[in-house]
Motif scaffolding. Sequence first.
Motif, PDB file in Angstrom:
ATOM      1  N   ALA A   1       0.846  -1.191   0.000  1.00  0.00           N
ATOM      2  CA  ALA A   1       0.000   0.000   0.000  1.00  0.00           C
ATOM      3  C   ALA A   1       0.884   1.243   0.000  1.00  0.00           C
ATOM      4  N   GLU A   2       0.559   2.187  -0.887  1.00  0.00           N
ATOM      5  CA  GLU A   2       1.380   3.391  -1.014  1.00  0.00           C
ATOM      6  C   GLU A   2       0.695   4.641  -0.487  1.00  0.00           C
ATOM      7  N   ARG A   3      -0.595   4.781  -0.779  1.00  0.00           N
ATOM      8  CA  ARG A   3      -1.302   5.971  -0.317  1.00  0.00           C
ATOM      9  C   ARG A   3      -2.788   5.680  -0.247  1.00  0.00           C
ATOM     10  N   LEU A   4      -3.458   6.470   0.577  1.00  0.00           N
ATOM     11  CA  LEU A   4      -4.911   6.358   0.705  1.00  0.00           C
ATOM     12  C   LEU A   4      -5.574   7.244  -0.338  1.00  0.00           C
ATOM     13  N   LEU A   5      -6.680   6.769  -0.884  1.00  0.00           N
ATOM     14  CA  LEU A   5      -7.438   7.517  -1.882  1.00  0.00           C
ATOM     15  C   LEU A   5      -8.559   8.271  -1.190  1.00  0.00           C
ATOM     16  N   GLU A   6      -8.712   9.545  -1.522  1.00  0.00           N
ATOM     17  CA  GLU A   6      -9.711  10.396  -0.883  1.00  0.00           C
ATOM     18  C   GLU A   6     -10.715  10.927  -1.893  1.00  0.00           C
ATOM     19  N   GLU A   7     -11.908  11.187  -1.379  1.00  0.00           N
ATOM     20  CA  GLU A   7     -12.957  11.811  -2.185  1.00  0.00           C
ATOM     21  C   GLU A   7     -13.877  12.586  -1.241  1.00  0.00           C
ATOM     22  N   ASP A   8     -13.975  13.884  -1.456  1.00  0.00           N
ATOM     23  CA  ASP A   8     -14.832  14.747  -0.629  1.00  0.00           C
ATOM     24  C   ASP A   8     -14.515  14.600   0.862  1.00  0.00           C
ATOM     25  N   GLY A   9     -13.221  14.526   1.199  1.00  0.00           N
ATOM     26  CA  GLY A   9     -12.805  14.465   2.586  1.00  0.00           C
ATOM     27  C   GLY A   9     -12.884  13.099   3.229  1.00  0.00           C
ATOM     28  N   ALA A  10     -13.326  12.093   2.492  1.00  0.00           N
ATOM     29  CA  ALA A  10     -13.419  10.731   3.028  1.00  0.00           C
ATOM     30  C   ALA A  10     -12.395   9.834   2.344  1.00  0.00           C
TER      31      ALA A  10
ATOM     32  N   VAL B   1      -7.413   2.523  -1.498  1.00  0.00           N
ATOM     33  CA  VAL B   1      -5.961   2.434  -1.329  1.00  0.00           C
ATOM     34  C   VAL B   1      -5.325   2.268  -2.702  1.00  0.00           C
ATOM     35  N   SER B   2      -4.240   2.988  -2.934  1.00  0.00           N
ATOM     36  CA  SER B   2      -3.412   2.761  -4.109  1.00  0.00           C
ATOM     37  C   SER B   2      -2.225   1.910  -3.689  1.00  0.00           C
ATOM     38  N   ALA B   3      -1.993   0.822  -4.383  1.00  0.00           N
ATOM     39  CA  ALA B   3      -0.952  -0.134  -3.981  1.00  0.00           C
ATOM     40  C   ALA B   3      -0.159  -0.613  -5.184  1.00  0.00           C
ATOM     41  N   LEU B   4       1.019  -1.115  -4.905  1.00  0.00           N
ATOM     42  CA  LEU B   4       1.817  -1.817  -5.910  1.00  0.00           C
ATOM     43  C   LEU B   4       1.667  -3.304  -5.649  1.00  0.00           C
ATOM     44  N   VAL B   5       1.167  -4.025  -6.637  1.00  0.00           N
ATOM     45  CA  VAL B   5       1.019  -5.478  -6.531  1.00  0.00           C
ATOM     46  C   VAL B   5       2.017  -6.107  -7.477  1.00  0.00           C
ATOM     47  N   ASP B   6       3.006  -6.762  -6.922  1.00  0.00           N
ATOM     48  CA  ASP B   6       4.125  -7.280  -7.719  1.00  0.00           C
ATOM     49  C   ASP B   6       4.728  -6.198  -8.593  1.00  0.00           C
ATOM     50  N   GLY B   7       4.823  -4.983  -8.017  1.00  0.00           N
ATOM     51  CA  GLY B   7       5.442  -3.864  -8.712  1.00  0.00           C
ATOM     52  C   GLY B   7       4.533  -3.116  -9.668  1.00  0.00           C
TER      53      GLY B   7
END
Length: 498
Positions: free
Chosen positions: A160-169, A173-179
């Motif tokens: 997991a690299e970063r959390l995805l947000e929309e309207d403050g919520a 999750v944005s992740a690298l899966v096997d690169g």
Amino acid sequence: MMSPVPHTSDVVVIGGGGSGLATAVAAAEGGADVVLLERRSEIGGSTALSIGSLTAAGTSFQRRRGIVDDPDHLVEDMWKFDEELLSGDAPDLRRLYAHESARTLAWLIEHGVAFAGPFPEHPHRVPRMHNVIPNSRSYVARLDEAARRAGVSVITGAEAERLLEEDGAVVGVSALVDGQPRDFLANRGVVIASGDFSGNRVMREELLSRSAAGAVPINPDALGFGHRMAADVGAELKHMDKLFGPQLRFPASPKPGLLDRLPLWRWFCRLEALVANNVPPSFLRPVVKSLLVSHMSPTDEMFRRGAILVNASGERFGQEAHPADELALQPHGRGFLILDRRLAAEFDASPHHISTAPGIAFAYFSDYARGRPDLISRGADAAELAARIGVDPGAFQSAVDSSGLTGELIAMGPVHSMLTVTEGSISVDDRLRVLRDDGSAIAGLYAVGGVGQGGMLLKGHGHHIGWAMTSGRLAGAALAASETTNDQPSNQAEPRNQ
């Protein structure tokens, strides 16, 4: 090249240790569609490396032994480990843990985890420590089975690299899966279960003492990614400078111990638990001593009685007032515990022991000599022992001359200054929702286990595992019961085992 279509589920769990597995199981068994992302090639996390005790109040094990207990007494006794430090740290979470601990133990038993106990540990007023059978890998094996039965999509090699947000919520999750980059969207919530940051050297140097920064982490993969991701979306971090340790630890045995060799078959674990709960403690002592000489720390009482600590070069670098802290500042955090024949005999009988499992067994020098001969070296004098352990003879002679040690000398080691866990965590409320500095909850984001202690400091055996399982169970159940906020149909992730 087009990006892969985001995968959508009800719940996304970041981390496949004990708290993450408990979250995934509870959510999936409650009817939620769950994806679990684990950065490593296998699940288990720090839970798989732990001793495995779980402290709980009001359990069926206690009732069978005629022990009357009260969760509020557990709260009070947890404070007694360090009243000045712990009182008021996160009273709502400590109370939540205490009152839910027995239900957590029962829930784990329902899922096939076997326990023996309860056993005493000071300052708990009654026995509350329940030991997993045969070892902490049983948590992982049973919860992994339950997760797959419930349809959890377990994806390893997913960082997991970063959390995805929309309207403050938080919505995913944005992740690298096997690169390869992939987005995982969550209709109901994202749960951070990434553990502590003891394996992150940069964070240790920034936030902790010099000795803690230099200590060897028990779990080098506990890198604090969850802390960073939560902070990036505005979460408050609490008590990031707190920890209990470092502590002296001997390295793992080159040969697996008896408990490590036992199979994790469900029926076999139940049989072991049946035996452990129905035989006199004396029958368990040989098995427990195998655990003691493999995983437990040598007592500082040895130094108060005259033993000394030298570094990897053979130098005595302090006066052993705080041996683990002092050793952490030496090259590689590595050294040897030096004693003589008189001290070896003194720590070979009550009241002086080298390590202990409270209320069950003590491990003495002869137990280490038999169970861990790889840790014992002897020399008729300083020169002979220096040659055996590979240290500078001149420096080692000076170290011995500065002590009261005489005659035949004995080295125990190597010994390392090790960091078990860090206590700094994401701020959460008693619903495990992640909080901002102003106390408001970040919609869609939860934290459990070590990363989700919410400022609660946990000292003593069985509390970290107890909180990991309790917080994960509660967060998963709450998410399963919550309403879906996104009516898009979920895609089917492909589970991958490695």
